[in-house]
Design an enzyme around this catalytic site. Structure first.
Site, mmCIF file in Angstrom:
data_model
loop_
_atom_site.group_PDB
_atom_site.id
_atom_site.type_symbol
_atom_site.label_atom_id
_atom_site.label_comp_id
_atom_site.label_asym_id
_atom_site.label_seq_id
_atom_site.Cartn_x
_atom_site.Cartn_y
_atom_site.Cartn_z
ATOM 1 N N PHE A 1 -11.671 -0.270 -9.765
ATOM 2 C CA PHE A 1 -11.296 -0.918 -8.508
ATOM 3 C C PHE A 1 -9.885 -1.483 -8.545
ATOM 4 C CE2 PHE A 1 -12.349 -4.807 -10.706
ATOM 5 C CZ PHE A 1 -11.608 -5.796 -10.070
ATOM 6 N N LYS A 2 -9.347 -1.705 -9.732
ATOM 7 C CA LYS A 2 -7.997 -2.267 -9.833
ATOM 8 C C LYS A 2 -6.958 -1.356 -9.163
ATOM 9 C CE LYS A 2 -9.565 -5.652 -12.418
ATOM 10 N NZ LYS A 2 -9.219 -5.932 -13.808
ATOM 11 N N ASP A 3 -7.246 -0.053 -9.085
ATOM 12 C CA ASP A 3 -6.314 0.873 -8.427
ATOM 13 C C ASP A 3 -6.097 0.522 -6.956
ATOM 14 O OD1 ASP A 3 -5.884 2.594 -10.660
ATOM 15 O OD2 ASP A 3 -7.781 3.609 -10.259
#
Length: 486
Positions: free
Chosen positions: A123-125
C-alpha cells in the site's frame, strides 16, 4: 492553505515549503491550520471520477500553492493502469484500489480494499509514487537537489526506492533493521543497483532506525547543508496522498452520502490510519476507525486504556507481520495534537515525557496527564490486537471460505475488523501487501507458496547491495556526507 507544527515553535508555511523537509524545525509534525471540508455535493460529484481525478480533487484542497493544471497533471501521471497493474486475475487495474466483498450477511459486511497493485506490491506505493513525482516537480522548479533519509520496517523502503530511482536530483538513504524483514522485502530493496539508492541495514529494530532519522532531521545545520528530506510518514505530503483512498473506498462502497462506513487499518506507525482520521475530519462519513496491531500493541493499549507507553528496543517483538514491528508511533503525535485541542505547549510537554519517562497517561485517573481519553470515541477510534496464531488462523479461514489469500498484516486487520463490525455499516479492511511478500508465513498457514506476480519469481536470488551499520547517529551522518557530494 498554511501549515503549522504540532510543537508550536515553527513559522506557518505553505504546502510547497514543507514538501521536501519532513519534520518541522522545532521537531514537530506539520498539520494544516484547519482541515478543509468536503460537502455532500462534492462527494456526489466525485462518485464518477477516475482515481487520478479524485486524487486531484482531494490534493488541491491541501496543495493550494501549486497551480491546478500542474497538480492535475501530477495526479494523472501517477495513477495509471501501467503503474498500478492488474496484480490479481479478474481485477480491473484502472480502478487502482478495487473492493472485494468477503462477507455480507446479518452480521455485517466485510470488504477488502486492494491497495497493493503498485510496483512494490504494498500500500505504500499509493502515496510514494505521487511523492516521487511531487519531489521531482518541486526540485526542477528550484533547480535543487534532495537527499532523502528514511527508515523502513519493510515496505516503505522499497516503495520509496522504486518511486525515486532514476529521479533527477534525488538520492535515497534508507535504513532498515538488519535481518528483521521478510526475505522478499529484503531482496526487493537490496537488489536495487541504481547509483542514487543507498541501503543501510541497522543492527537493531525499526525504532532505532526511526530515531536516527529524527535525530538527523533535528540537526538543522546538517539537514540544511546536506539537503536532507524524508519520505517516512512524518512527511505531510505522503499522509495526505493516503487520504485519497479513504474517499475512493467510501465512494465505491456506498450509493449515497447517507451511508456510513468503517475502516480497519493494520497499524504500527499510525501513518495510514492518521490519513483516515484526516478524511473523517474533512467530513467523510466514517463511523469507526479501527486500529489493528500485532504483538507490538502500543497503539491498542492506548485506545483501550488512555495510556501511551512506548517500548524499548529489547521489548519490541520480531513478528510475522514485520512491517508493524514498531513501538514508537511517529504519526500518533498528529492525532494527540487534535485530541488535546491543538494545545502545542501541552503537546510538547507530553512528548517530552515520552522521551524522559517512556510515555504519558490521558485516562483521567488520579495522577494521569489529563482526561482526554473520553474524547477518543468522538473521533471514531477503537482498536484490537492480533498475534501469530490469529493471523495463521485468519489466513486459513479467508482462503478456505472465499478462495482469497491475504498477507499477514491484512490478516491482522481482518481478525480485528470482525470484532468491531456492525450490521448496516460496511467494514472496509485496508489491504497492506500482496501475500508473496511474506511467503514463509503463507506456507505455514496454507502448506503452499503464495502466488507471485510476473517479474518477481526469483527476486531472492538477485545480487544484493547494502551496508551493515550500528545505530550510531554520528557515523550515519558521516556516511551520508561522504555520499552526497555536498
Amino acid at each position: 492553505m498554511q501549515y503549522v507544527s504540532t510543537r508550536g515553535q515553527a513559522p506557518a508555511q505553505s504546502f510547497s515549503e514543507i514538501l521536501l523537509g519532513g519534520l518541522a524545525p522545532d521537531g514537530g509534525l506539520y498539520l494544516p491550520v484547519e482541515y478543509p471540508r468536503v460537502s455532500g455535493a462534492e462527494l456526489d460529484a466525485w462518485r464518477g471520477l477516475s482515481y487520478a481525478g479524485l486524487a486531484f480533487e482531494v490534493l488541491k484542497k491541501f496543495a493550494t500553492d501549486i497551480p491546478e493544471a500542474d497538480l492535475r497533471e501530477l495526479a494523472r501521471k501517477t495513477y495509471t493502469a501501467e503503474v498500478y497493474r492488474n496484480a490479481r486475475a479478474g481485477e480491473d487495474a484502472a480502478q487502482i484500489t478495487p473492493l472485494r466483498v468477503l462477507e455480507d450477511g446479518d452480521g455485517g459486511k466485510l470488504v477488502l480494499q486492494a491497495l497493493s497493485n503498485g510496483p512494490t506490491l504494498a500500500f505504500k506505493d499509493m502515496a510514494m509514487q505521487l511523492l516521487g513525482n511531487l519531489f521531482e516537480y518541486a526540485l526542477a522548479r528550484q533547480n535543487a537537489q534532495l537527499n532523502i533519509f528514511g527508515a523502513t520496517s519493510g515496505d516503505t523502503g522499497s516503495a520509496a526506492e522504486y518511486a525515486m530511482r532514476g529521479k533527477k536530483g534525488i538520492r535515497v538513504f534508507m535504513l532498515s533493521p538488519y535481518r528483521k524483514m521478510s526475505a522478499f522485502q529484503t531482496a526487493q530493496m537490496f537488489s536495487l543497483q541504481d547509483p542514487n539508492i543507498f541501503n543501510i541495514a541497522v543492527q537493531g529494530v525499526f525504532d532505532d532506525c526511526q530515531d536516527m532519522v529524527k535525530a538527523v532531521s533535528n540537526d538543522l545545520a546538517f539537514k540544511a547543508r546536506h539537503k536532507i528530506g524524508t519520505v517516512n510518514s512524518i512527511n505531510w505530503a505522503r499522509v495526505v496522498a493516503q487520504v485519497v483512498y479513504y474517499f475512493r473506498g467510501y465512494l465505491a462502497a456506498t450509493a449515497s452520502n447517507d451511508q456510513k462506513v468503517s475502516f480497519t487499518v493494520p497499524s504500527g506507525n499510525f501513518g495510514n490510519i492518521c490519513a483516515g482520521h484526516i478524511a473523517r475530519m474533512m467530513g467523510l462519513p466514517i463511523d469507526q476507525l479501527v486500529v489493528a496491531t500485532n504483538e507490538n500493541d502500543v497503539l491498542d493499549e492506548f485506545f483501550r486504556t488512555g495510556v501511551y507507553r512506548v517500548r524499548k528496543s529489547a521489548e519490541t517483538y520480531h513478528t510475522t507481520s514485520p512491517s508493524m514491528d514498531i513501538s514508537k508511533a511517529s504519526n500518533f503525535e498528529r492525532f494527540v495534537y487534535d485530541l488535546i485541542g491543538r494545545d502545542a505547549k501541552r503537546l510538547s510537554a507530553l512528548f517530552r515525557k515520552v522521551e524522559t519517562e517512556g510515555g504519558f497517561d490521558l485516562s483521567g485517573e488520579p495522577g494521569s496527564d489529563g482526561d482526554e481519553f473520553r474524547k477518543v470515541a468522538e473521533y471514531g477510534f477503537v482498536s484490537g490486537k492480533s498475534v501469530h496464531a490469529d493471523r495463521i488462523a485468519t489466513i486459513r479461514d479467508v482462503h478456505q471460505r472465499y478462495g482469497v489469500t491475504i498477507d499477514t498484516h491484512t490478516a491482522d486487520g481482518v481478525k480485528v475488523a470482525r470484532e468491531h463490525i456492525k450490521p448496516g455499516v460496511p467494514m472496509l479492511v485496508l489491504e497492506t501487501a500482496l501475500p508473496a511478500k511474506f511467503n514463509e508465513t503463507i506456507r505455514e498457514a496454507l502448506g503452499r507458496d503464495a502466488e507471485r506476480p510476473a517479474g518477481f519469481e526469483n527476486i531472492e536470488a538477485l545480487p544484493q547491495r547494502f551496508e551493515v551499520m550500528n545505530a550510531d547517529v554520528e557515523k550515519m551522518k558521516a556516511y551520508i556526507a561522504s555520499h552526497t557530494g555536498l
